[in-house]
Design an enzyme around this catalytic site. Structure first.
Site, PDB file in Angstrom:
ATOM      1  CB  SER A 249      -0.917   0.012   1.224  1.00  0.00           C
ATOM      2  OG  SER A 249      -0.158  -0.058   2.423  1.00  0.00           O
ATOM      3  CE1 TYR A 250       3.267   1.477   4.455  1.00  0.00           C
ATOM      4  CE2 TYR A 250       5.553   0.834   4.252  1.00  0.00           C
ATOM      5  CZ  TYR A 250       4.418   0.977   5.011  1.00  0.00           C
ATOM      6  OH  TYR A 250       4.447   0.607   6.335  1.00  0.00           O
ATOM      7  CB  SER A 251       3.732   6.268  -0.268  1.00  0.00           C
ATOM      8  OG  SER A 251       4.362   6.611  -1.509  1.00  0.00           O
TER       9      SER A 251
END
Length: 314
Positions: free
Chosen positions: A52-54
């Site tokens: 999920s970054y970023s």
């Protein structure tokens, strides 16, 4: 460089992890490559990221950090020199269902440009999916050679224990590490609720927010300092009486050791019993050097006692 065993796994990691949350956010691709080169050249090997970054950065959708790390791995040829840790089930989606994990791990492998993930972590718990189903999926991925070791982050103590018991009962891989929030200021929750579990089950601990969103660097001394960075608002939230006492003690100890409050705060973490590798992030090689020095600082018992008293939460 000293290496520490991650839980009961075969993974051996240097005592500091690089947090890849900055990649594709406050560190562009070129800067990220320089940081990773410097980190590995100094003898460190654990790189932590998430699928999920970023996603929070304007224009991003998630996966940008893994993509940058993958490009660096391909360009540098250093895959066999590093431990890649990533996560599933974070960001906008808290999902640890078999279908989601099996889809998402392939996406992470593709972005990372690698055939396997060293440490695959459940980012957030998923109360909708039975624990056994999640762990059975990880078992499948380990047997397929796509994942070496699994870990957990942001689980309640109860769910972490249930997961460990399920692994033992069913012969599934167990979570070999926990990624909790832990630093000189934020001590109480980990020490009271999680440390008995991590020590009892011999889990590795890869702590995040090692500098309390930058507060322990000493950069934030008054509310007006919030504008100094993207994390400023959170950092100045620590400016209570206890926070001020911690800063004053960090100043005192750092003066004694002719170093910075940042190095002292990280050194305290590195020397805590049961902590495997605190996560640190940097957006310049100069910042990174300051952080890496902490692993060689070697605080004596007197300095540690001062810091413990100042940060006491009783």
């Amino acid at each position: 460089m000293e290496k520490r065993q991650l839980g009961k796994s075969a993974l051996q990691v240097a005592p500091l992890a690089f947090g890849g949350n900055v990649f594709g956010w406050t560190a562009d691709e070129a800067t990220s490559f320089s940081l990773l080169d410097a980190f590995v050249a100094a003898g460190f090997n654990l790189i932590d990221t998430a699928d999920s970054y970023s996603h929070w950065a304007p224009g991003n959708s998630g996966g940008e950090s893994e993509t940058i790390i993958g490009k660096w791995l391909k360009k540098s040829g250093k895959r066999d020199q590093v431990i890649i840790a990533t996560k599933v089930g974070g960001g906008k989606v808290k999902d640890l269902s078999p279908a989601y994990i099996e889809k998402t791990v392939e996406e992470s492998l593709r972005r990372l440009q690698t055939d396997y993930i060293d440490l695959y972590q459940s980012h957030y718990d998923d109360l909708k999916t039975p624990i056994d189903e999640t762990l059975a999926t990880y078992d499948k991925l380990v047997k397929a050679g796509k994942v070496r070791v699994i870990g957990a982050s942001n689980f309640s103590p109860e769910r972490l224990l249930q997961s460990l018991e399920s692994s033992e009962t069913n012969g599934f891989p167990r979570y070999e590490s926990l990624q909790p929030e832990y630093n000189l200021y934020d001590r109480q929750k980990f020490e009271r609720e999680y440390q008995p579990i991590t020590q009892g089950y011999h889990l590795g601990v890869i702590s995040y927010y090692s500098l309390a969103s930058g507060f322990l660097s000493g950069k934030y001394r008054k509310k007006e300092d919030a504008s100094k960075s993207t994390r400023g608002d959170k950092a100045v939230g620590y400016l209570d009486e206890r926070g001020q006492s911690i800063l004053e003690t960090l100043d005192e100890v750092s003066a004694d050791y002719k170093t910075t409050p940042t190095s002292v705060a990280i050194a305290w973490l590195v020397q805590r019993p049961g902590i495997t590798a605190p996560i640190v992030s940097a957006t310049s090689t100069q910042q990174l050097e300051d952080l890496l020095k902490a692993t060689n600082l070697g605080l004596d018992a007197g300095a540690i006692e001062k810091l413990n008293i100042a940060s006491d939460y009783e």
